[in-house]
Each structure stands twice: as C-alpha cells, then as structure tokens.
Write an enzyme that holds these catalytic residues in place. Structure first.
Site, short mmCIF file in Angstrom:
data_model
loop_
_atom_site.label_atom_id
_atom_site.label_comp_id
_atom_site.label_asym_id
_atom_site.label_seq_id
_atom_site.Cartn_x
_atom_site.Cartn_y
_atom_site.Cartn_z
N CYS A 1 73.64 33.44 -22.96
CA CYS A 1 72.69 34.31 -23.67
C CYS A 1 71.66 33.51 -24.46
O CYS A 1 72.01 32.58 -25.19
CB CYS A 1 73.50 35.17 -24.63
SG CYS A 1 72.47 36.23 -25.59
N ARG B 1 68.48 46.86 -18.23
CA ARG B 1 69.67 47.03 -19.04
C ARG B 1 69.30 46.92 -20.52
O ARG B 1 70.03 47.31 -21.39
CB ARG B 1 70.72 46.02 -18.64
CG ARG B 1 70.94 44.85 -19.56
CD ARG B 1 71.86 43.88 -18.90
NE ARG B 1 73.17 43.90 -19.52
CZ ARG B 1 73.47 43.22 -20.63
NH1 ARG B 1 72.58 42.51 -21.23
NH2 ARG B 1 74.68 43.26 -21.11
#
Ligand code: IMP
Length: 499
Positions: A317, A416
């Site tokens: 991430c 998303r």
C-alpha cells in the site's frame, strides 16, 4: 481548527505483551482459536465463526477458489476478490463450494505435443510430479495420458522428446467415472496401489484427479471450516458500485459471507451498499475499512455484521504516501475496539472486528487479537504460498511469487476507491511486487498457529476472548526494540533466514 490526536499513530511493532501467570492446565494443545466473524446478541452465537482467526485478503494475487479451499481446510476463510467480472467471481465461489475434499481440478496440464522440457518446467513451477495430458492442455480436455516422474529419466531422455512418446496412455490408466464417491475412489487407489486416480466423464473428458496424499490430508484436517452441507465456508468481496447485480449472483453461487472492499469505508457509498445487502438477503456482510470510532459507528448503524480496520498499513500500500491519509494499524485498532466494547455494553450486540493489513511478524497477529480484533486479514502472508493464484518465479537463486495491490495499475481496479464509479483516479495506491516463496500454506500456518497458541499460554489465556480480557500490553521504546532482536553477537549463516 483541525482536530489533533494527542497520541502518535502507532504500529504493532511498537507494542509487546507482558506475560500473565501460566497455569498448569494452560497448554498450547488445549488453546481454542475459534472466533466469531458476524455480529450476535449477548448470550447467542454468531452465524459465521472461524476455527482460526485468519482471513485471506480480497485481492487478485491472494484469494481465488484454490486459496479458499486450502484456507478453509485449515479453519480460516478467504474473501474471493471482487475485481473481476460478476460471472468469474461467482464461478470461483461455486468451485470452492462444490469442492469435494479429495477431488481436485488438475493444475498441471499438457498436450502430447509438449516436450519433456515442458514437463520439467511445469514441475518446477507448480511443484506437482503428476501432469494430466489432455487433447487441448486444459484441466477439462479429453484425457489422453498421465505423466509422472516414473515415465522419464532426465539423464537419458532428450529434453525435446514429445510427451506423447513417454506418457502412460489412457488405455493403460486405471481411472474412475464421474459420480464416483470419494470413498470408492480411495478404495480404487488402495486396491491398485496408485498415487493418483483420474476421474473422467462418459466422453473421456478429465473431471478431477484424486491423490492418495489428499486422502491422508483429509484425515489430518480436523479443524476444517464446513457449512451444514459439508461444503467449505467461503467469503466474497463486493464493491459499492455494481452490488445490485453482484450480490445476488454471489449469494446464488453460495457465498457464506460478504465484505464491502474499500480502502476508505467511511462513506455514503458504503452505507448504501450495506443497507442494500441487509434488506435483500440473509447473508452477513462486513464493511470497511475504517480507522476510528466515528467510522465504526457509521458502518454499524448501516447494519455491518463485522467491521474491518486499517488504512495504509498494507505491505503493497502506498495510500499514505500518495494521499496522506491513514493511521498506524495499532492505534486505529485500539480506538475501534474501544468503540466496539462500548457499543456492546450499551446494546448487547457484539460486532466482530477484523484487523486488515500490516501483519509482518507472526506475533503481530497475537497482538492484534490481544488488542481486541476477532480475526486478521492478510495479503502478503498468504501470497507467499503454493496456493495463491500467482506465478512462482526464479530470481537468481531464490523463488518468489508475484504480489500486487488492488490499487495498482496491474489490478486496474481504481473503482474500489469508492468514488461511486464516476471519478476515475489517475494515480496508484498500490505497488506491483514480489514476495519470497514460502512453500505450502499448511506448513507455514502450523508454525504461525503454534506461536500464537504458545504466546496465549504465556498470557494465561485459552481462548481469544480470554486473551482480549487479560492481555497486558506495553509500548516499547526505540532502544528496547534493538534489545528485542539478537544483538551484540555475530550470527552464524544458519540463523540468518528470517521468520
Ligand atoms: P498485507 O497483509 O500487509 O499485505 O495487507 C493486505 C491489505 O492491504 C488488504 O487486505 C487491503 O486492505 C490492503 N490493500 C490491498 N491492495 C491495496 C492497494 O493497492 N493499496 C492499498 N491497500 C491495499
């Protein structure tokens, strides 16, 4: 004026557990890791519980039907990734639900036109010593033969030798017919001293393979996670855009629990999605991710059956770098757990919490549980295993597996990020990477689970609920972090291989 938090954002590595009295009956073999993952009222039981507090991440590189089966066999759950078409996700759910323990879809397939070199390459890639030879090289093509390591000698045969010349051809293969029960298949394996029994339909098309070793393994899976029909329990990721078509298809395919998958779940999109699921079907739905009390309460208000915590802590991430949002995983978890406990005290409704992302060492899992999480979700951890859907590659002397974020270009899954599908983002929130290949899921998990159970005994706890009550947790200083590893010694080669 902006709100400032008094405490810095902390991660798991900044905490340690302080032991409690270990009583004599507190033994790792007696520890139960059973845990709820859907909400329940005081005095009742959750509709969905796990036998171990592990969920595999809603990611292309982690959770397909094979991972779902392998993890359910160990007692945990996969949330099959939603960044694919509704049809293919539903098909994965069906495969996991229809999987009959012992019957496997062949994963190593070639045609008679392939060569010995292809067999060797495939073997190196998949680690399987048996390859099915079908007319079109697919797992459901017409079965023409089988190749095992007994069919060739690398030292003698040319790498160009055609598979058709050395495979055991179909007429010589003992096989079963579709519809055969597992115990009949296993009897054939034992009676004929086979390692593998192919199952074909009436047109000779390959349906499944049954392996002797899987039969043995089935007996070794006392903790497997089954529904009342003896199918494996499986979860599915959904998003806040196409839920009106996706949710009915996944429920129809047999999904046992859903999870709205978003990097920031404190949104009206997410609330609408949860409300839709709650008003149209009886399947529990989790929501997230949040990192604070407000986000938690907002999703619970919408009807969430569990709440997922974590923004920016995932191994792949880069959300924090790119957008400057997020919170240290431990700080986020501690605040959300506090809100959950207050909510339980005032309403009598228990909302399980999932700590998602940022697990680096096995002890981080124990810490997350001690801090009040009911289960953890992991991506990198599972991506390293044989069962993850990605390729195993060789780089230098090491094997690696590919692992990419759902917010990476590769996943092409911008939507998303919960902008209602209208705004497409032009930057990435995840990277494309490799992780060291680590072997089979079971072997690795057995080790991780032993560590967790052993630490729980140190903390005088036989269940996760007890650990959450009794845990004593201390913040570590930067200097004591150094003290925690091997220090002031010269390590021998054999001690240098990480966790
Ligand atoms: P890991 O266990 O540290 O690898 O973290 C896995 C978690 O990272 C997933 O469950 C997601 O919550 C999160 N995640 C997955 N893909 C991305 C991405 O591309 N950007 C940010 N977070 C991601």
């Amino acid at each position: 004026m902006a709100h400032y938090y008094n405490e810095p954002s902390r991660t798991f590595s900044e905490y340690l557990l302080v032991p409690n009295l270990t009583t004599k009956d507190c033994m790792p073999s007696k520890v139960s890791l059973r845990t709820p993952i859907s909400k329940f009222k005081r005095g009742e039981r959750a509709k969905v519980e796990l036998n171990i507090p592990f969920a595999s991440a809603v990611m292309q590189a982690v959770s397909d039907h094979n991972m779902a089966v392998a993890l359910a066999q160990c007692g945990g759950i996969s949330f099959i990734f939603g960044s694919q078409s509704v049809e293919s996700q539903a098909e994965m759910i069906r495969k996991a639900k229809n999987y009959k323990s012992g019957f496997v879809v062949s994963r190593s397939n070639l045609t008679p036109e392939h060569t010995l070199q292809d067999v060797l390459d495939l073997r190196e890639r998949n680690g399987h010593s048996t390859a099915a030879i079908t007319d079109d090289g697919t797992p459901t093509g017409k079965l023409l033969g089988i190749v095992t390591s007994r069919d060739y000698r690398v030292s003698r045969d040319s790498p160009d030798k055609k598979v058709g010349e050395f495979m055991t051809p179909f007429p010589s293969i003992i096989h079963g017919h579709a519809g055969i029960t597992l115990s009949e298949a296993n009897n054939m394996i034992w009676d004929n001293k086979l390692n593998c029994l192919p199952i074909v339909d009436d047109r000779q098309n390959l349906v499944h393979l049954v392996f002797r070793k899987d039969y043995d393994r089935h007996k070794e899976n006392p903790g497997e996670l089954l529904d009342t029909n003896k199918s494996y329990i499986v979860g599915a990721g959904i998003n806040s855009r196409d839920y009106e078509t996706r949710v009915p298809a996944l429920v129809e395919a047999g999904a046992d629990i859903l999870c709205v998958d978003s990097s920031d779940g404190y949104s009206e999109w997410q609330s609408e999605t949860v409300r839709y699921v709650k008003s149209t079907c009886d399947v529990p739905v989790g929501a997230g991710n949040v990192v604070d009390r407000e986000g938690f309460l907002y999703l619970v208000e919408a009807g969430a059956d569990f709440v997922k915590v974590g923004i920016g802590g995932g191994s792949i991430c880069i959300t924090r770098e790119q957008k400057g949002i997020g919170r240290g995983q431990a700080s986020a978890l501690i605040e959300v757990v506090e809100a959950r406990d207050e909510y339980y005290a005032s309403t009598g409704i228990y909302i399980p919490i999932c700590s998602d992302g940022g697990i680096v060492h096995d002890y981080h899992i124990t810490l997350a549980l001690a801090m009040g999480a009911d289960f953890v979700m992991m991506g990198r951890y599972f991506a390293r295993f044989d069962e993850s859907p990605t390729k195993k590659l060789r780089i230098g002397n090491n094997y690696v597996k590919e692992f990419w974020g759902e917010g990476s270009n590769r996943a092409r899954n911008w939507e998303r990020y919960d902008m209602g599908g209208k705004q497409s983002l032009v930057f990435e929130e995840g990277v494309d990477s490799y992780v060291p290949y680590a072997g089979s899921l079971r072997e690795n998990m057995d080790k991780t689970l032993s560590k967790i159970k052993s630490t729980m005994c140190n903390c005088g706890s036989m269940t996760i609920a007890e650990l959450q009550q009794k845990a004593r947790i201390t913040v570590v200083s930067a200097t004591s972090l150094v003290e925690g590893g091997a220090h002031d010694v010269i390590l021998k080669e054999s001690s240098l291989s990480g966790e």
